[in-house]
Design a protein around this motif. Structure first.
Motif, mmCIF file in Angstrom:
data_model
loop_
_atom_site.group_PDB
_atom_site.id
_atom_site.type_symbol
_atom_site.label_atom_id
_atom_site.label_comp_id
_atom_site.label_asym_id
_atom_site.label_seq_id
_atom_site.Cartn_x
_atom_site.Cartn_y
_atom_site.Cartn_z
ATOM 1 N N ASP A 285 0.801 -1.227 0.000
ATOM 2 C CA ASP A 285 0.000 0.000 0.000
ATOM 3 C C ASP A 285 0.833 1.274 0.000
ATOM 4 O O ASP A 285 0.314 2.364 0.160
ATOM 5 C CB ASP A 285 -1.015 -0.005 1.159
ATOM 6 N N GLU A 286 2.143 1.116 -0.203
ATOM 7 C CA GLU A 286 3.021 2.294 -0.337
ATOM 8 C C GLU A 286 3.904 2.068 -1.569
ATOM 9 O O GLU A 286 4.293 0.937 -1.862
ATOM 10 C CB GLU A 286 3.940 2.418 0.887
ATOM 11 N N PRO A 287 4.261 3.127 -2.267
ATOM 12 C CA PRO A 287 5.121 2.946 -3.445
ATOM 13 C C PRO A 287 6.529 2.512 -3.048
ATOM 14 O O PRO A 287 6.920 2.683 -1.893
ATOM 15 C CB PRO A 287 5.141 4.342 -4.086
ATOM 16 N N PRO A 288 7.282 1.954 -4.000
ATOM 17 C CA PRO A 288 8.642 1.499 -3.675
ATOM 18 C C PRO A 288 9.528 2.659 -3.225
ATOM 19 O O PRO A 288 9.388 3.790 -3.706
ATOM 20 C CB PRO A 288 9.140 0.906 -4.998
ATOM 21 N N LYS A 289 10.428 2.330 -2.327
ATOM 22 C CA LYS A 289 11.317 3.341 -1.734
ATOM 23 C C LYS A 289 12.208 3.964 -2.808
ATOM 24 O O LYS A 289 12.672 3.276 -3.715
ATOM 25 C CB LYS A 289 12.180 2.617 -0.689
ATOM 26 N N ILE A 290 12.432 5.249 -2.653
ATOM 27 C CA ILE A 290 13.268 5.956 -3.635
ATOM 28 C C ILE A 290 14.663 6.154 -3.066
ATOM 29 O O ILE A 290 14.826 6.524 -1.908
ATOM 30 C CB ILE A 290 12.606 7.296 -3.998
ATOM 31 N N ARG A 291 15.679 5.865 -3.890
ATOM 32 C CA ARG A 291 17.077 6.114 -3.481
ATOM 33 C C ARG A 291 17.441 7.550 -3.847
ATOM 34 O O ARG A 291 17.075 8.042 -4.907
ATOM 35 C CB ARG A 291 18.017 5.200 -4.267
ATOM 36 N N GLY A 292 18.186 8.189 -2.955
ATOM 37 C CA GLY A 292 18.713 9.524 -3.274
ATOM 38 C C GLY A 292 17.664 10.611 -3.115
ATOM 39 O O GLY A 292 16.550 10.381 -2.624
ATOM 40 N N GLU A 293 18.075 11.796 -3.548
ATOM 41 C CA GLU A 293 17.277 13.002 -3.274
ATOM 42 C C GLU A 293 16.599 13.546 -4.520
ATOM 43 O O GLU A 293 15.944 14.578 -4.455
ATOM 44 C CB GLU A 293 18.231 14.127 -2.790
#
Ligand SMILES: CC(C)=CCC/C(C)=C/CC/C(C)=C/CC/C(C)=C/COP(=O)(O)OP(=O)(O)O
Ligand SMILES: [Mg+2]
Length: 323
Positions: A285-293
């Motif tokens: 229920d959450e989108p995939p984690k994003i690396r970096g800024e």
């Protein structure tokens, strides 16, 4: 661009309109991007499907040596300095004798960034159908033929699927009427509306360089990118911020297209709708984690935009983009 600006940008792109391309969030590795030029490093082809009320299709008989006497839809290569619509109108006039206006883009086909074909549904507005008396180097003649019994031999069988696409659209429009937007672009690039959905929630990937914006990926001409088609540039951008091995990425199609063609600006920007999903079934229920800024997921809370996005995704209400 605050969330208000993002909402405006998303509404514009969902409406088939364009936005200026300011910079690229992802570029091919290696040499700096060189501008694209028709006849030098890109070939764009235009093609038009006409269907009349008697369910007949406008066909032309080719004059060129390599396919002389065969039948095809009015089509040809774009010339430098033309807009995509002007090119389509010129080819139709040269090959069929008719003046016309575009109804909508029906499909865009690509073989990497260097070869792209724009397929229109169009309607005649005047002119005189070319007969064999007026045969010239552009075509031998043109004519209307029943959709179910096209003249033979065909130059290529791809017409069959394009005619069916046109007929299907005439019966029931699969997507809104979309025409190319005249906006300048130096290279071939794609603006991503990359979505992640979970139970009636939808997130859109946003680039943070400068003001938050819908990310843009520039397409490269190296053989590795040509082999993967223009989807390679989408995957490159996503790889830069997501761990891809557990994700499925799908390019759903085109929301719009921007191109100018004047002042040696032969590049174009395809506004594409992309889905990102987890490969493994289960509640995510959450989108995939994003690396970096450089990126973040923006949860679209604006009801109208959320509804539009879900509708376009669920109904595949987009222009097919195929290889
Ligand atoms: C161009 C892209 C992305 C796809 C082609 C899709 C396929 C397989 C078409 C079938 C084979 C075929 C007819 C190829 C010709 C493509 C091409 C270079 C068309 C240019 O149109 P012409 O009618 O040859 O050009 P002019 O009218 O300008 O002479
Ligand atoms: Mg032609």
């Amino acid at each position: 661009m605050a969330s208000e600006g993002l909402a405006g940008a998303l509404a514009t792109v969902l409406g088939g309109k364009g936005l200026l391309v300011q910079s690229y969030d992802s570029e091919p590795a290696g040499k700096p991007l060189s501008p694209v030029r028709l006849r030098k490093n890109v070939c764009y082809v235009v093609l038009a499907v006409f269907l009349n009320e008697q369910d007949e299709v406008l066909m032309i008989q080719e004059a060129k040596k390599e396919c002389r006497g065969t039948w095809y839809l009015p089509a040809g290569r774009m010339e430098p300095g033309e807009t995509i619509v002007e090119a389509m109108q010129r080819e139709v006039k040269e090959e069929a004798g008719l003046l016309c206006e575009p109804v909508t883009l029906l499909s865009v086909e690509e073989r990497g960034a260097c070869w792209i074909r724009f397929v229109f549904l169009a309607r005649p507005t005047g002119g005189v159908l070319k007969t064999s008396k007026n045969a010239d180097a552009e075509s031998l003649q043109a004519g209307w033929y029943p959709r179910v019994s096209l003249p033979t031999p065909l130059r290529a069988h791809d017409v069959l699927h394009l005619v069916e696409l046109g007929a299907k659209f005439c019966q029931q429009a699969m997507h809104p009427l979309i025409l190319p937007q005249e906006l300048p672009c130096r290279v071939v690039c794609q603006r991503l509306v990359a979505t992640f959905t979970a139970v009636q929630s939808v997130w859109v990937l946003v680039g943070t360089a400068g003001t938050p914006h819908l990310p843009i990926t520039a397409c490269g001409f190296a053989s590795v990118e040509q082999r993967g088609g223009i989807k390679a540039a989408i995957l490159r951008l996503l790889q830069e911020c997501l761990t891809m091995h557990n994700l499925a990425v799908e390019t759903k199609g085109l929301l719009g297209l921007q191109h100018l063609g004047r002042d040696h600006l032969d590049g174009l920007c395809l506004n594409v709708l992309v889905t990102v999903a987890f490969r493994n079934p289960g509640i995510q229920d959450e989108p995939p984690k994003i690396r970096g800024e450089n990126y973040f997921w923006w949860k679209v809370l604006e009801e109208d935009l959320q509804k539009q996005l879900l509708h376009r995704l669920q109904e595949s209400s987009i222009i097919p983009l195929s290889r």
